[in-house]
Write a protein that holds these residues in place. Sequence first.
Motif, PDB file in Angstrom:
ATOM      1  N   MET A  81      -0.378  -3.517  -0.018  1.00  0.00           N
ATOM      2  CA  MET A  81       0.774  -2.995  -0.762  1.00  0.00           C
ATOM      3  C   MET A  81       1.939  -3.982  -0.781  1.00  0.00           C
ATOM      4  O   MET A  81       2.545  -4.197  -1.832  1.00  0.00           O
ATOM      5  N   ASN A  82       2.255  -4.605   0.354  1.00  0.00           N
ATOM      6  CA  ASN A  82       3.395  -5.532   0.394  1.00  0.00           C
ATOM      7  C   ASN A  82       3.167  -6.738  -0.506  1.00  0.00           C
ATOM      8  O   ASN A  82       4.057  -7.145  -1.247  1.00  0.00           O
ATOM      9  N   GLN A  83       1.983  -7.323  -0.467  1.00  0.00           N
ATOM     10  CA  GLN A  83       1.683  -8.476  -1.320  1.00  0.00           C
ATOM     11  C   GLN A  83       1.644  -8.070  -2.788  1.00  0.00           C
ATOM     12  O   GLN A  83       2.143  -8.794  -3.651  1.00  0.00           O
ATOM     13  N   CYS A  84       1.058  -6.913  -3.061  1.00  0.00           N
ATOM     14  CA  CYS A  84       0.957  -6.447  -4.443  1.00  0.00           C
ATOM     15  C   CYS A  84       2.337  -6.220  -5.054  1.00  0.00           C
ATOM     16  O   CYS A  84       2.611  -6.657  -6.170  1.00  0.00           O
ATOM     17  N   VAL A  85       3.222  -5.560  -4.314  1.00  0.00           N
ATOM     18  CA  VAL A  85       4.571  -5.291  -4.824  1.00  0.00           C
ATOM     19  C   VAL A  85       5.354  -6.595  -4.995  1.00  0.00           C
ATOM     20  O   VAL A  85       6.032  -6.793  -6.006  1.00  0.00           O
TER      21      VAL A  85
ATOM     22  N   THR B 293      11.021  -2.341  -7.672  1.00  0.00           N
ATOM     23  CA  THR B 293      10.274  -1.765  -6.554  1.00  0.00           C
ATOM     24  C   THR B 293       9.548  -0.483  -6.949  1.00  0.00           C
ATOM     25  O   THR B 293       8.385  -0.297  -6.592  1.00  0.00           O
ATOM     26  N   VAL B 294      10.195   0.373  -7.700  1.00  0.00           N
ATOM     27  CA  VAL B 294       9.592   1.661  -8.059  1.00  0.00           C
ATOM     28  C   VAL B 294       8.383   1.472  -8.975  1.00  0.00           C
ATOM     29  O   VAL B 294       7.301   2.005  -8.719  1.00  0.00           O
ATOM     30  N   THR B 295       8.569   0.702 -10.044  1.00  0.00           N
ATOM     31  CA  THR B 295       7.462   0.527 -10.983  1.00  0.00           C
ATOM     32  C   THR B 295       6.320  -0.258 -10.356  1.00  0.00           C
ATOM     33  O   THR B 295       5.153   0.031 -10.603  1.00  0.00           O
ATOM     34  N   CYS B 296       6.638  -1.242  -9.540  1.00  0.00           N
ATOM     35  CA  CYS B 296       5.589  -2.042  -8.906  1.00  0.00           C
ATOM     36  C   CYS B 296       4.834  -1.242  -7.855  1.00  0.00           C
ATOM     37  O   CYS B 296       3.617  -1.370  -7.730  1.00  0.00           O
ATOM     38  N   THR B 297       5.539  -0.410  -7.101  1.00  0.00           N
ATOM     39  CA  THR B 297       4.857   0.431  -6.116  1.00  0.00           C
ATOM     40  C   THR B 297       3.901   1.389  -6.811  1.00  0.00           C
ATOM     41  O   THR B 297       2.762   1.588  -6.379  1.00  0.00           O
ATOM     42  N   THR B 298       4.338   1.972  -7.909  1.00  0.00           N
ATOM     43  CA  THR B 298       3.488   2.877  -8.672  1.00  0.00           C
ATOM     44  C   THR B 298       2.269   2.137  -9.222  1.00  0.00           C
ATOM     45  O   THR B 298       1.137   2.608  -9.114  1.00  0.00           O
TER      46      THR B 298
ATOM     47  N   LEU C 244      -1.691   2.733  -8.212  1.00  0.00           N
ATOM     48  CA  LEU C 244      -2.716   3.043  -9.204  1.00  0.00           C
ATOM     49  C   LEU C 244      -3.858   2.031  -9.171  1.00  0.00           C
ATOM     50  O   LEU C 244      -4.991   2.361  -9.530  1.00  0.00           O
ATOM     51  N   ARG C 245      -3.566   0.810  -8.742  1.00  0.00           N
ATOM     52  CA  ARG C 245      -4.610  -0.226  -8.630  1.00  0.00           C
ATOM     53  C   ARG C 245      -5.378  -0.141  -7.314  1.00  0.00           C
ATOM     54  O   ARG C 245      -6.301  -0.903  -7.099  1.00  0.00           O
ATOM     55  N   GLY C 246      -4.950   0.748  -6.414  1.00  0.00           N
ATOM     56  CA  GLY C 246      -5.685   0.964  -5.176  1.00  0.00           C
ATOM     57  C   GLY C 246      -5.115   0.290  -3.953  1.00  0.00           C
ATOM     58  O   GLY C 246      -5.778   0.218  -2.917  1.00  0.00           O
ATOM     59  N   ALA C 247      -3.892  -0.188  -4.023  1.00  0.00           N
ATOM     60  CA  ALA C 247      -3.278  -0.816  -2.854  1.00  0.00           C
ATOM     61  C   ALA C 247      -2.846   0.255  -1.853  1.00  0.00           C
ATOM     62  O   ALA C 247      -2.476   1.374  -2.241  1.00  0.00           O
ATOM     63  N   HIS C 248      -2.889  -0.102  -0.581  1.00  0.00           N
ATOM     64  CA  HIS C 248      -2.492   0.835   0.490  1.00  0.00           C
ATOM     65  C   HIS C 248      -1.444   0.202   1.365  1.00  0.00           C
ATOM     66  O   HIS C 248      -1.384  -0.922   1.589  1.00  0.00           O
TER      67      HIS C 248
END
Length: 70
Positions: free
Chosen positions: A42-46, A57-62, A66-70
């Motif tokens: 999740m941290n790398q993805c965001v 932050t909000v749109t990237c976390t969402t 949805l892409r499966g990051a945890h």
Amino acid sequence: MRLLAVILFAFMTAACNQEQDVTGSTQICPMRSYGSYNPRDMNQCVAACKSCDHGNTVTCTTACTLRGAH
């Protein structure tokens, strides 16, 4: 006159399709920025989303969720 109507309809329909083709180039930026990029982290993805896709932050976390990051 009918031909003109068909041509105008075709142009209007083509103008409505604003979706960009997915070519896989969206994965190049995170790989270039992060040597061992893991899209499931999740941290790398965001962070990659914020820097490469210019998200917040909000749109990237969402998007990452949805892409499966945890």
